[in-house]
Design a protein around this motif. Sequence first.
Motif, short mmCIF file in Angstrom:
data_model
loop_
_atom_site.label_atom_id
_atom_site.label_comp_id
_atom_site.label_asym_id
_atom_site.label_seq_id
_atom_site.Cartn_x
_atom_site.Cartn_y
_atom_site.Cartn_z
N GLU A 90 -8.28 9.30 7.91
CA GLU A 90 -9.68 9.05 8.22
C GLU A 90 -10.57 9.15 6.99
O GLU A 90 -11.80 9.15 7.11
CB GLU A 90 -10.16 10.04 9.29
CG GLU A 90 -9.41 9.94 10.61
CD GLU A 90 -9.46 8.53 11.18
OE1 GLU A 90 -10.56 7.94 11.22
OE2 GLU A 90 -8.40 8.03 11.60
N VAL A 91 -9.97 9.19 5.81
CA VAL A 91 -10.72 9.38 4.57
C VAL A 91 -10.75 8.08 3.77
O VAL A 91 -9.69 7.50 3.48
CB VAL A 91 -10.09 10.50 3.71
CG1 VAL A 91 -10.87 10.66 2.40
CG2 VAL A 91 -10.06 11.81 4.48
N LEU A 108 0.83 -1.20 0.00
CA LEU A 108 0.00 0.00 0.00
C LEU A 108 0.86 1.25 0.00
O LEU A 108 2.00 1.24 0.51
CB LEU A 108 -0.90 0.01 1.23
CG LEU A 108 -2.04 -1.01 1.25
CD1 LEU A 108 -2.58 -1.17 2.65
CD2 LEU A 108 -3.15 -0.59 0.29
N PRO A 109 0.34 2.36 -0.53
CA PRO A 109 1.07 3.63 -0.42
C PRO A 109 1.22 4.03 1.04
O PRO A 109 0.42 3.63 1.90
CB PRO A 109 0.15 4.61 -1.17
CG PRO A 109 -0.77 3.78 -1.99
CD PRO A 109 -0.93 2.48 -1.26
N GLU A 110 2.23 4.81 1.30
CA GLU A 110 2.45 5.29 2.68
C GLU A 110 1.22 6.04 3.17
O GLU A 110 0.65 6.86 2.47
CB GLU A 110 3.67 6.20 2.72
CG GLU A 110 4.04 6.66 4.12
CD GLU A 110 5.29 7.51 4.15
OE1 GLU A 110 5.61 8.06 5.23
OE2 GLU A 110 5.94 7.62 3.09
N GLY A 111 0.81 5.70 4.39
CA GLY A 111 -0.32 6.38 5.00
C GLY A 111 -1.67 5.76 4.71
O GLY A 111 -2.69 6.25 5.20
N VAL A 112 -1.68 4.68 3.92
CA VAL A 112 -2.94 4.01 3.58
C VAL A 112 -3.00 2.66 4.29
O VAL A 112 -2.00 1.94 4.35
CB VAL A 112 -3.09 3.82 2.06
CG1 VAL A 112 -4.37 3.05 1.72
CG2 VAL A 112 -3.10 5.17 1.36
N ARG A 113 -4.14 2.31 4.81
CA ARG A 113 -4.34 1.03 5.48
C ARG A 113 -5.65 0.42 5.00
O ARG A 113 -6.56 1.15 4.55
CB ARG A 113 -4.36 1.20 7.00
CG ARG A 113 -5.58 1.94 7.52
CD ARG A 113 -5.47 2.28 9.01
NE ARG A 113 -6.73 2.78 9.57
CZ ARG A 113 -7.18 4.01 9.44
NH1 ARG A 113 -6.48 4.90 8.77
NH2 ARG A 113 -8.33 4.37 9.99
N LEU A 114 -5.75 -0.91 5.09
CA LEU A 114 -6.98 -1.60 4.74
C LEU A 114 -7.74 -1.94 6.00
O LEU A 114 -7.16 -2.43 6.98
CB LEU A 114 -6.69 -2.88 3.95
CG LEU A 114 -6.00 -2.71 2.60
CD1 LEU A 114 -5.89 -4.07 1.90
CD2 LEU A 114 -6.73 -1.72 1.71
N CYS A 115 -9.06 -1.72 5.97
CA CYS A 115 -9.92 -2.02 7.11
C CYS A 115 -11.07 -2.90 6.63
O CYS A 115 -11.74 -2.57 5.65
CB CYS A 115 -10.50 -0.73 7.71
SG CYS A 115 -9.27 0.44 8.28
#
Length: 261
Positions: free
Chosen positions: A178-179, A121-128
């Motif tokens: 948070e987006v 993933l790109p930096e700062g992105v997470r999967l939920c």
Amino acid sequence: MDPEAVLAQFDARMRQYAPADGTGSRVERVGDVVRQVGADRDWNGWTGVIWSDVDADTADAAIQAQVGYFTAEEREFEWKLYAHDRPHDLGARLEAAGFTPEPQETLMVAEAAELSTEVRLPEGVRLCQVTEPAELDLVTDVHEAAFGEPDTWLGDQLRAQLAESATSVVVVVAMAGEVPVSAARLELLPGTPFAGLWGGGTVPEWRGRGIYRALIAYRARIAAECGYRYLQVDASSESSPILRRLGFAALSTTTPYVYRP
């Protein structure tokens, strides 16, 4: 993977003897046609013709029978036509009967165990992974931003699925802080070897950064762990090149023909 053998298996397990794919939906066989009827005419469950075994002599009567049935129900429906369906002019016959073709997609399949499950993933992105109904607003927000239109039934359908059987669908959202910036789901159909990848949409400003590929890898791992052999996608022209690079094979094309009473 033998594409012809897998396509024959797909036709049998996912079309001719298809399980219902929505909460409360039902699958009916009427003559040479298999159709699914959603539980609620407003939103819940896809409605239309899944499979047919018609020829040049029987196609027009079968089309008119389905038009009559759904018109009496005052329901819009779709005849999901595949390139290998017969007769060869079935699409033209549907148009002549008042159906409107929508954009063609490519039926693509891969063996889940053969796909990479490494999530990058790109930096700062997470999967939920979404587990609570209230979180589904994130999914519908992404859909509206990614595709430019609100989805009037998706949120309700997913809420019903999670409430009835949380094991039948896996919903994933990619978050930048948070987006919500991307979302997708994995449909798990018990009794079949196929798991479906649906709804892979990314907001425009986050495209081209590998999020779509990460969502494929994440869902491929879950499908393999759940014992599903194949992953199936109805791919748009934008996603099919990415899927080919990841190891998916094109088995056919599919065109939705929509009838609006």
